[in-house]
Design an enzyme around this catalytic site. Sequence first.
Site, PDB file in Angstrom:
ATOM      1  N   TYR A  23      15.527  49.285 -76.005  1.00 49.07           N
ATOM      2  CA  TYR A  23      16.664  49.318 -76.924  1.00 49.07           C
ATOM      3  C   TYR A  23      17.894  49.944 -76.269  1.00 49.07           C
ATOM      4  CZ  TYR A  23      19.733  50.737 -80.705  1.00 49.07           C
ATOM      5  OH  TYR A  23      20.842  50.919 -81.484  1.00 49.07           O
ATOM      6  N   ARG A  67      32.156  97.319-105.439  1.00 49.86           N
ATOM      7  CA  ARG A  67      30.841  97.944-105.287  1.00 49.86           C
ATOM      8  C   ARG A  67      29.835  97.034-104.590  1.00 49.86           C
ATOM      9  NH1 ARG A  67      27.298  98.655-110.301  1.00 49.86           N
ATOM     10  NH2 ARG A  67      29.268  98.195-111.332  1.00 49.86           N
ATOM     11  N   ASN A  79      26.022  58.078 -78.798  1.00 54.17           N
ATOM     12  CA  ASN A  79      24.895  58.513 -79.604  1.00 54.17           C
ATOM     13  C   ASN A  79      24.777  60.024 -79.475  1.00 54.17           C
ATOM     14  OD1 ASN A  79      22.689  57.781 -81.281  1.00 54.17           O
ATOM     15  ND2 ASN A  79      22.331  56.007 -79.961  1.00 54.17           N
ATOM     16  N   TYR A 100      32.442  95.055-109.580  1.00 57.44           N
ATOM     17  CA  TYR A 100      31.546  94.437-108.605  1.00 57.44           C
ATOM     18  C   TYR A 100      32.239  94.043-107.308  1.00 57.44           C
ATOM     19  CZ  TYR A 100      27.844  93.759-112.144  1.00 57.44           C
ATOM     20  OH  TYR A 100      26.863  93.928-113.085  1.00 57.44           O
ATOM     21  N   HIS A 116      32.872  50.270 -81.677  1.00 58.59           N
ATOM     22  CA  HIS A 116      32.522  51.427 -82.495  1.00 58.59           C
ATOM     23  C   HIS A 116      33.695  52.391 -82.701  1.00 58.59           C
ATOM     24  CE1 HIS A 116      28.578  49.820 -81.982  1.00 58.59           C
ATOM     25  NE2 HIS A 116      27.985  50.833 -82.577  1.00 58.59           N
ATOM     26  N   PHE A 148      19.374  61.839 -82.892  1.00 53.60           N
ATOM     27  CA  PHE A 148      20.798  61.757 -83.223  1.00 53.60           C
ATOM     28  C   PHE A 148      21.089  62.095 -84.685  1.00 53.60           C
ATOM     29  CE2 PHE A 148      18.786  57.529 -83.311  1.00 53.60           C
ATOM     30  CZ  PHE A 148      18.731  57.364 -84.690  1.00 53.60           C
ATOM     31  N   GLU A 205      19.835  51.603 -90.481  1.00 46.57           N
ATOM     32  CA  GLU A 205      20.120  53.042 -90.564  1.00 46.57           C
ATOM     33  C   GLU A 205      20.242  53.378 -92.047  1.00 46.57           C
ATOM     34  OE1 GLU A 205      23.522  53.224 -88.012  1.00 46.57           O
ATOM     35  OE2 GLU A 205      22.363  52.392 -86.344  1.00 46.57           O
TER      36      GLU A 205
END
Length: 522
Positions: free
Chosen positions: A55, A284, A197, A281, A85, A329, A413
């Site tokens: 791949y 404190r 990646n 608060y 991409h 990834f 994916e």
Amino acid sequence: MKDEFRYGTDRLTIGLAMALTQGKLRGTLSSKTRHKVDRSAAFVEDIVAQGDVVYGINTGFGPLCDTIISPEETANLQHNLLKSHAVGVGNPIPASIAKTMMIIKVQALAQGYSGIQLRTLERIMWMTAQDIIPVVPAQGSVGASGDLAPLAHLFLPLIGLGEVYYKGNIVPAEKALAAEVMPPLQLGPKEGLALINGTQFIAAHAVHALYRMHNALDAADVIGAMSLEGLMGSYKPFDARLHEIRPFPGNQLVAHRLWELLSKSEIANSHPDCGRVQDPYSLRCMPQVHGASRTAWRHLKELTEIEINAVTDNPIVLGPHDTISGGNFHGQPLAIALDYATVGAAELGNISDRRSYLIIEGRYGLPKLLIQDAGLNSGFMIPQYTTAALVSENKTLCFPASADSIPTSLGQEDHVSMGSISGRKLNQVIDNLEYILAIELLYAAQALDFRRPLKSSEVLEACHTLVRTEVPFADKDRIFAYDIKKLQQLLSSGRFVHEANQAAETYDYHLNKTVYEPFGIS
């Protein structure tokens, strides 16, 4: 700190990553690392030559993983990958974060499991050393299959495409490379995939957020102590004995710091029998609230330092004809921790706003709205509106991005982390937090002036003096936005925390010399 970092050999930390980003540290490759990188590239070349189907080396990507690519087209495959991409949108991320992305990527690739060529690795290192930093859009990553879009933009300049920051300007990468007499690279098999990646967008945002949040955590303790002094509060809730019986390390560290800052103060010791039984608060409970935020910070730090030393691309090349296509990834390990830290940072702002509100109420001997002639003057009424707005905005940013997933890549994916959004949101919250703390600091310094001639501890007095070099006491209305911006810059630059630490060292206060040193960032 040493002046050289050996990629792929030395362990990267938050402090070292920032030192490399800031140019205080030089990155190198050892001969052993060069050998590992060359060997990994040779394994990939052999896979191509033998025709093994692996791949991303000789197949298409994502849902096209069953499409076989001929040996002659494997280089074109990698160039097409970067181009296709690079679909990021929105404003560019800061150049400093983009540079950190490059540094973390080099650390991953230098470990010799990615099939990258040595010359490609050296080109990335050269670009970081020369501050030729790619322009990377902020939006477009879903945080799984790697931060694909931002990493594609990050590495387009290797092949002469995209844009870079060069000598103070944004220019086409091709122009910058030509000016430096550096021809674009021809990527080999798998290189494009190895480059895009990974989780470097998420991890770089985590590194910068950790660095900034550490500064904000330290500042919040000091500013909170100044506010307590202005409100004539008690330091008794910070007694170590109380925190020994609920021993969260973050709580104990904050209590220790507050005790050190306040126990030697004239102001704090001037009202032991004042009749106030308990403080609100927000005064404190600073150890419990600030401490919880420190715990969230430490958790993210531990995970981030694993990630920035990890190999997160795919497939992994382990040896001759030995590859694994897995899911390193996937950004989920950092995404959840980033969302947790976002809540921690937001809570620092939430409690800070409450202290600011207390200071302008006109209680405990302070004038209403921190100004004597209220009426004609609005005084410090409106800056707290800003803290309220920023606190509310931070609450909306606390929705966990990691709780969402939208399938991509035609379902290949089908679960993604959205960790890139988690990282961006945490930095947005810290942006707002710095302004919230700046406004509390503005108020606390004004309140301390109403306690004269009494003085606080040497450390808090040094911090007050520093504030007054930037912003004067206000006896009438003025444009407070200018004051807020100056104090925000004082905080974000680290000058305020540095002044506190310097004064602590000078006067032998032990703010950071405790058994809880793992909170450091080196």
